[in-house]
Design an enzyme around this catalytic site. Structure first.
Site, short mmCIF file in Angstrom:
data_model
loop_
_atom_site.label_atom_id
_atom_site.label_comp_id
_atom_site.label_asym_id
_atom_site.label_seq_id
_atom_site.Cartn_x
_atom_site.Cartn_y
_atom_site.Cartn_z
N GLU A 239 40.81 46.51 42.54
CA GLU A 239 42.08 45.93 42.09
C GLU A 239 42.96 47.01 41.48
O GLU A 239 42.48 48.04 41.01
CB GLU A 239 41.81 44.82 41.08
CG GLU A 239 41.10 43.63 41.70
CD GLU A 239 40.87 42.50 40.73
OE1 GLU A 239 41.35 42.57 39.59
OE2 GLU A 239 40.21 41.53 41.12
N CYS A 240 44.26 46.73 41.47
CA CYS A 240 45.26 47.61 40.91
C CYS A 240 44.84 48.04 39.51
O CYS A 240 44.42 47.19 38.74
CB CYS A 240 46.61 46.88 40.88
SG CYS A 240 47.96 47.84 40.23
N PRO A 241 44.92 49.30 39.17
CA PRO A 241 45.54 50.41 39.92
C PRO A 241 44.54 51.28 40.68
O PRO A 241 44.91 52.35 41.16
CB PRO A 241 46.18 51.23 38.80
CG PRO A 241 45.18 51.14 37.69
CD PRO A 241 44.64 49.71 37.78
N ASP B 172 43.58 44.14 47.77
CA ASP B 172 44.51 43.78 46.70
C ASP B 172 45.93 43.74 47.26
O ASP B 172 46.43 44.77 47.73
CB ASP B 172 44.41 44.79 45.56
CG ASP B 172 45.27 44.43 44.35
OD1 ASP B 172 46.10 43.50 44.45
OD2 ASP B 172 45.11 45.07 43.31
#
Length: 76
Positions: A14-16, A41
């Site tokens: 997931e981000c980042p 994502d």
């Protein structure tokens, strides 16, 4: 994806995290080399597009295939 110099599997991250992995990989690449990225994502669509635009790289491919997002980036 075949036909690229490098490949990154960011599935499940997931981000980042996907952006950071791509950024670190591209930093070590030579101009003109390519990297394929597979991610899950949805924010990678925005993140990688902005990254390429701001850093002068070419986003060769940006597409969605089911739950996966596929990218090819050419270092500027």
């Amino acid at each position: 994806m075949n036909g690229t110099d490098y490949a990154i599997d960011a599935v499940g991250l997931e981000c980042p995290e996907p952006l950071m992995i791509v950024r670190n990989k591209v930093r070590g690449m030579s101009s003109g080399e390519t990297v394929s990225v597979v991610a899950t994502d949805p924010s990678t669509m925005r993140d990688l597009s902005n990254f390429c635009r701001f850093m002068g790289h070419e986003l060769v491919t940006s597409e969605r295939n089911g739950e996966r997002y596929l990218f090819v980036i050419r270092k500027g």
